[in-house]
Design an enzyme around this catalytic site. Structure first.
Site, PDB file in Angstrom:
ATOM      1  N   ASP A   1       1.022  -8.935   1.456  1.00 18.29           N
ATOM      2  CA  ASP A   1       1.942  -7.974   2.097  1.00 18.29           C
ATOM      3  C   ASP A   1       2.321  -8.471   3.496  1.00 18.29           C
ATOM      4  O   ASP A   1       3.522  -8.556   3.855  1.00 18.29           O
ATOM      5  CB  ASP A   1       1.226  -6.616   2.168  1.00 18.29           C
TER       6      ASP A   1
ATOM      7  N   ASN B   1       0.861  -1.194   0.000  1.00 14.30           N
ATOM      8  CA  ASN B   1       0.000   0.000   0.000  1.00 14.30           C
ATOM      9  C   ASN B   1       0.889   1.234   0.000  1.00 14.30           C
ATOM     10  O   ASN B   1       2.108   1.128   0.125  1.00 14.30           O
ATOM     11  CB  ASN B   1      -0.986  -0.016   1.177  1.00 14.30           C
TER      12      ASN B   1
ATOM     13  N   GLY C   1      -3.008  -9.717   3.891  1.00 15.06           N
ATOM     14  CA  GLY C   1      -2.855 -10.430   2.621  1.00 15.06           C
ATOM     15  C   GLY C   1      -1.429 -10.821   2.308  1.00 15.06           C
ATOM     16  O   GLY C   1      -0.659 -11.212   3.200  1.00 15.06           O
TER      17      GLY C   1
HETATM   18  N1  AR6 Z   1       1.136 -15.654  -1.756  1.00 19.88           N
HETATM   19  C1  AR6 Z   1       0.588 -15.300  -2.936  1.00 19.88           C
HETATM   20  N2  AR6 Z   1      -0.575 -14.648  -3.057  1.00 19.88           N
HETATM   21  C2  AR6 Z   1      -1.227 -14.333  -1.921  1.00 19.88           C
HETATM   22  C3  AR6 Z   1      -0.730 -14.654  -0.631  1.00 19.88           C
HETATM   23  C4  AR6 Z   1       0.510 -15.346  -0.571  1.00 19.88           C
HETATM   24  N3  AR6 Z   1       1.071 -15.697   0.576  1.00 19.88           N
HETATM   25  N4  AR6 Z   1      -1.619 -14.197   0.293  1.00 19.88           N
HETATM   26  C5  AR6 Z   1      -2.637 -13.629  -0.380  1.00 19.88           C
HETATM   27  N5  AR6 Z   1      -2.418 -13.711  -1.721  1.00 19.88           N
HETATM   28  P1  AR6 Z   1      -4.128  -8.718  -1.182  1.00 19.88           P
HETATM   29  P2  AR6 Z   1      -4.422  -6.220  -2.733  1.00 19.88           P
HETATM   30  C6  AR6 Z   1      -3.221 -13.226  -2.849  1.00 19.88           C
HETATM   31  O1  AR6 Z   1      -5.347  -8.447  -0.408  1.00 19.88           O
HETATM   32  O2  AR6 Z   1      -5.784  -6.631  -3.179  1.00 19.88           O
HETATM   33  C7  AR6 Z   1      -2.660  -5.432   2.028  1.00 19.88           C
HETATM   34  O3  AR6 Z   1      -3.174  -5.242   3.324  1.00 19.88           O
HETATM   35  C8  AR6 Z   1      -4.714 -13.040  -2.661  1.00 19.88           C
HETATM   36  O4  AR6 Z   1      -5.413 -14.263  -2.848  1.00 19.88           O
HETATM   37  O5  AR6 Z   1      -2.927  -9.267  -0.501  1.00 19.88           O
HETATM   38  O6  AR6 Z   1      -3.462  -5.691  -3.756  1.00 19.88           O
HETATM   39  C9  AR6 Z   1      -1.741  -4.309   1.592  1.00 19.88           C
HETATM   40  O7  AR6 Z   1      -1.012  -3.766   2.667  1.00 19.88           O
HETATM   41  C10 AR6 Z   1      -5.033 -12.050  -3.780  1.00 19.88           C
HETATM   42  O8  AR6 Z   1      -5.337 -12.733  -4.985  1.00 19.88           O
HETATM   43  O9  AR6 Z   1      -3.608  -7.394  -1.968  1.00 19.88           O
HETATM   44  C11 AR6 Z   1      -2.683  -3.319   0.997  1.00 19.88           C
HETATM   45  O10 AR6 Z   1      -3.245  -2.477   1.989  1.00 19.88           O
HETATM   46  C12 AR6 Z   1      -3.738 -11.285  -3.978  1.00 19.88           C
HETATM   47  O11 AR6 Z   1      -2.747 -11.945  -3.183  1.00 19.88           O
HETATM   48  C13 AR6 Z   1      -3.769  -4.182   0.388  1.00 19.88           C
HETATM   49  O12 AR6 Z   1      -3.740  -5.409   1.115  1.00 19.88           O
HETATM   50  C14 AR6 Z   1      -3.792  -9.827  -3.571  1.00 19.88           C
HETATM   51  O13 AR6 Z   1      -4.540  -9.689  -2.362  1.00 19.88           O
HETATM   52  C15 AR6 Z   1      -3.505  -4.482  -1.057  1.00 19.88           C
HETATM   53  O14 AR6 Z   1      -4.614  -5.145  -1.591  1.00 19.88           O
END
Ligand code: AR6
Length: 176
Positions: free
Chosen positions: A40, A30, A38
């Site tokens: 991150d 972010n 997630g």
């Molecule tokens: N390995 C691979 N992919 C993953 C993993 C993992 N370990 N964990 C989750 N995903 P998101 P965004 C996938 O929410 O939508 C954070 O809080 C998940 O299934 O991680 O870009 C940041 O700090 C999804 O398809 O990221 C930001 O505030 C993908 O990763 C915000 O979330 C992205 O989901 C960013 O939101």
């Protein structure tokens, strides 16, 4: 002139990006660069405090990271050498430049990879979690941008799309 097949350099797998053996993994961060949930959260937890320390230094220098831009840090304890942090757009219905900003995430991450001599890179499905970007459209943008980039660049030898959820995995398998 080297003739190679761009598709041969692209892979799709289902799994956890923190476990991937590659040169750089991309983080869906972010604007604050201070971590979150997630992917991150998973990257910061698995990589350790060195990643956050470098993120804080970048923040002090340039005040975080703009949506669509990317920055690079160590990968700490991870198998990869670097983490490339990019900030995807929050989906607000599609009329707020979301598609172009997502395209820029992939472009700027790959550009930064090349500048740092990264040959192998792994991407999560940026913006498709809490930022709610439609998964099908996000996959189309991600794949198109990576293919375009690899058509012009021969230094990147492998791009892995790491899908965490079944829905994204299925979408990517249908495209590739
Ligand atoms: N390995 C691979 N992919 C993953 C993993 C993992 N370990 N964990 C989750 N995903 P998101 P965004 C996938 O929410 O939508 C954070 O809080 C998940 O299934 O991680 O870009 C940041 O700090 C999804 O398809 O990221 C930001 O505030 C993908 O990763 C915000 O979330 C992205 O989901 C960013 O939101």
């Amino acid at each position: 002139m080297v003739f190679d097949n761009v598709e041969d350099r692209i892979k799709v797998i289902k799994g956890d990006i923190t476990k991937i053996e590659t040169d750089a993994i991309v983080n869906a961060a972010n604007n604050s660069l201070l971590g979150g949930g997630g992917v991150d959260g998973a990257i910061h937890r698995a990589g350790g405090k060195e990643i956050l320390e470098e993120c804080i230094k970048i923040r002090e220098k340039q005040g975080g990271c703009r949506t669509g831009e990317a920055v690079i840090t160590t990968a700490g304890k991870l198998k990869a050498k670097y983490v490339i942090h990019t900030v995807g757009p929050v989906w607000k219905g599609g009329e707020n430049n979301e598609k172009e900003l997502l395209r820029k995430c992939y472009y700027n991450s790959l550009k930064l990879a090349v500048e740092n001599n990264v040959k192998r890179i792994a991407f999560p499905n940026i913006s498709t979690g809490v930022y709610r970007f439609p998964k099908d459209l996000a996959a189309e943008i991600a794949i198109n941008e990576v293919v375009n980039f690899l058509q012009k660049d021969t230094s990147i030898t492998e791009v892995i799309f790491v899908c965490f959820d079944d829905e994204n995995y299925k979408i990517y398998l249908d495209y590739i």
